[in-house]
Design an enzyme around this catalytic site. Structure first.
Site, PDB file in Angstrom:
ATOM      1  N   SER A  11      20.654  53.408  68.903  1.00  0.00           N
ATOM      2  CA  SER A  11      19.619  54.251  68.297  1.00  0.00           C
ATOM      3  C   SER A  11      20.186  55.459  67.566  1.00  0.00           C
ATOM      4  O   SER A  11      19.464  56.158  66.872  1.00  0.00           O
ATOM      5  CB  SER A  11      18.688  54.749  69.398  1.00  0.00           C
ATOM      6  OG  SER A  11      19.419  55.589  70.280  1.00  0.00           O
ATOM      7  N   GLY A  12      21.492  55.713  67.769  1.00  0.00           N
ATOM      8  CA  GLY A  12      22.060  56.937  67.220  1.00  0.00           C
ATOM      9  C   GLY A  12      22.033  58.057  68.253  1.00  0.00           C
ATOM     10  O   GLY A  12      22.327  59.208  67.961  1.00  0.00           O
ATOM     11  N   SER A  16      22.670  55.018  74.169  1.00  0.00           N
ATOM     12  CA  SER A  16      23.011  53.691  73.628  1.00  0.00           C
ATOM     13  C   SER A  16      24.466  53.649  73.161  1.00  0.00           C
ATOM     14  O   SER A  16      25.115  52.606  73.219  1.00  0.00           O
ATOM     15  CB  SER A  16      22.057  53.297  72.499  1.00  0.00           C
ATOM     16  OG  SER A  16      22.091  54.221  71.441  1.00  0.00           O
ATOM     17  N   CYS A 100       6.211  49.468  72.744  1.00  0.00           N
ATOM     18  CA  CYS A 100       7.381  49.234  71.886  1.00  0.00           C
ATOM     19  C   CYS A 100       8.429  48.412  72.640  1.00  0.00           C
ATOM     20  O   CYS A 100       9.028  47.489  72.092  1.00  0.00           O
ATOM     21  CB  CYS A 100       7.967  50.567  71.431  1.00  0.00           C
ATOM     22  SG  CYS A 100       9.430  50.368  70.395  1.00  0.00           S
ATOM     23  N   GLY A 124      20.119  51.351  76.126  1.00  0.00           N
ATOM     24  CA  GLY A 124      20.570  52.566  76.811  1.00  0.00           C
ATOM     25  C   GLY A 124      19.549  53.118  77.785  1.00  0.00           C
ATOM     26  O   GLY A 124      19.487  54.328  78.010  1.00  0.00           O
ATOM     27  N   CYS A 197       8.247  57.789  69.027  1.00  0.00           N
ATOM     28  CA  CYS A 197       9.267  57.446  68.032  1.00  0.00           C
ATOM     29  C   CYS A 197       8.798  57.570  66.590  1.00  0.00           C
ATOM     30  O   CYS A 197       9.551  57.995  65.735  1.00  0.00           O
ATOM     31  CB  CYS A 197       9.850  56.064  68.309  1.00  0.00           C
ATOM     32  SG  CYS A 197       8.603  54.821  68.610  1.00  0.00           S
TER      33      CYS A 197
END
Length: 359
Positions: A11-12, A16, A100, A124, A197
């Site tokens: 995800s950045g 994760s 999600c 993550g 999100c």
């Protein structure tokens, strides 16, 4: 493990990133995939999303694994966001993160992982799996109780859990950041993302008003006396204190007001004074759309612990499963601000049994 292919959702963020690193160190054949679930429509959001993609790419380069991007914006809109709008319109407060995980990360993404020839999916999340002697898989709380995310994962079934690895489930959050720093991952000090999100950090009210027309109405006290005006029932959640806009009410003490109930039929918000007002508490609830991790409820009637919101301490209760699959939950102690649309999630010790949507 040798040559088992794991596709990790990157995800950045730091969680994760470290998940991907640990899998690589454990000898898996790892690929990092960034899921784009939302088409940004404002500059700040766009920049933040671009930064996440750049960080995800940098982490994969640093670890030495392939990096891919996949766009699930259409699936997200159809299966998560439209449901989110329907729920808000009906005066409920949905949890899109749960949906999600159900519809995107462990469904659309899992299908994509199969296309890539992956053996496992990894994320993550602070959660663990435990395989029992009969081959069934339990969903277990993450070791870091403060960060445990099983509340958001209760819709996962046996098939999904068998193909899932949670690499940081056995690690404390502080240790995760330490590992990221030791391995020079650019995300080591990146702050955790907050907010839904697709809204990110932006103002929720402003965002929602773009999609749903708000209908203003009156705020009443518990005796039906008008004490103010609301901007639209969908903007308020049970137990909310901020943003009610109720100033000094004549002949009332200077005690904070809280949203206690939504009267949808008359478009009235009922507010009460005091954090511990009796109208904010309930000892029971009903839930629908049940998901059981094991595939079925433990029994028709059983005792366990439950959470009615993320990070709530486990609350002792009795659960009764109805003929139609819904459940009645009776708590030992009254619970504050039980909110329709949110999820109730059940536990026995550290094992997540499943959950459902509060009505």
């Amino acid at each position: 493990m040798e040559n088992k292919k794991v596709i990790v959702g990157i995800s950045g963020g730091v969680d994760s990133s470290v998940s991907a690193l640990l899998l690589k160190q454990q000898g898996y054949d790892v690929t990092g995939v960034f899921m784009k679930n939302w088409e940004e429509d404002d500059t700040d959001e766009f920049c933040s999303a671009e930064q996440d993609i750049a960080d995800a790419q940098a982490v994969c380069d640093s670890i030495g694994i392939p990096f891919k991007k996949i766009n699930f914006a259409a699936e997200y809109w159809d299966n998560v966001f439209e449901h989110f709008l329907i729920e808000y319109k009906a005066g409920r407060t949905p949890n899109p993160d749960i949906l999600c995980n159900k519809e995107i990360k462990f469904k659309a993404f899992l299908s994509y992982v199969h296309l890539l020839g992956g053996d496992y999916i990894a994320t993550g999340h602070y959660a663990r799996t435990r395989v029992l002697e009969d081959g069934s898989v339990q969903l277990v709380k993450g070791l870091d109780d403060n960060k445990d995310q099983t509340y958001f994962l209760y819709t996962l079934g046996q098939e999904q859990l068998r193909q899932t690895i949670f690499p940081i489930g056995n690690i404390e959050k502080s240790k995760v950041r330490e590992i990221a720093k030791e391995n020079n991952l650019v995300t080591f000090d990146k702050k955790d993302s907050t907010g839904i999100c697709f809204i990110g950090e932006r103002k929720f009210k402003e965002f929602l008003s773009k999609f749903l027309p708000a209908q203003k109405g009156e705020i009443h006290d518990e005796n039906g006396i008008k004490i103010g005006m609301h901007d639209g029932l969908m903007y308020y959640t049970i137990g909310q204190r901020q943003g009610l806009g109720i100033g000094g009410v004549k002949d009332r003490p200077e005690v904070p007001w809280f949203a206690a109930k939504k009267d949808l039929e008359n478009n009235v918000l009922i507010a009460v004074q005091g954090h511990d007002h009796p109208l904010l508490f309930k000892q029971s609830l009903q839930a629908i759309e049940l998901s059981w991790v094991a595939g079925m409820a433990p029994a028709d009637k059983f005792r366990c612990a439950a959470k009615v919101r993320y990070r709530q301490k486990d609350q002792s209760c009795e659960v009764e499963v109805n003929q139609d699959g819904s459940v009645n939950v009776t708590f030992d102690q009254p619970q504050r601000a039980i909110t329709p649309g949110q999820s109730v999630v059940f536990y026995i010790d550290d094992v997540c049994l499943g959950g459902g949507v509060i009505i």
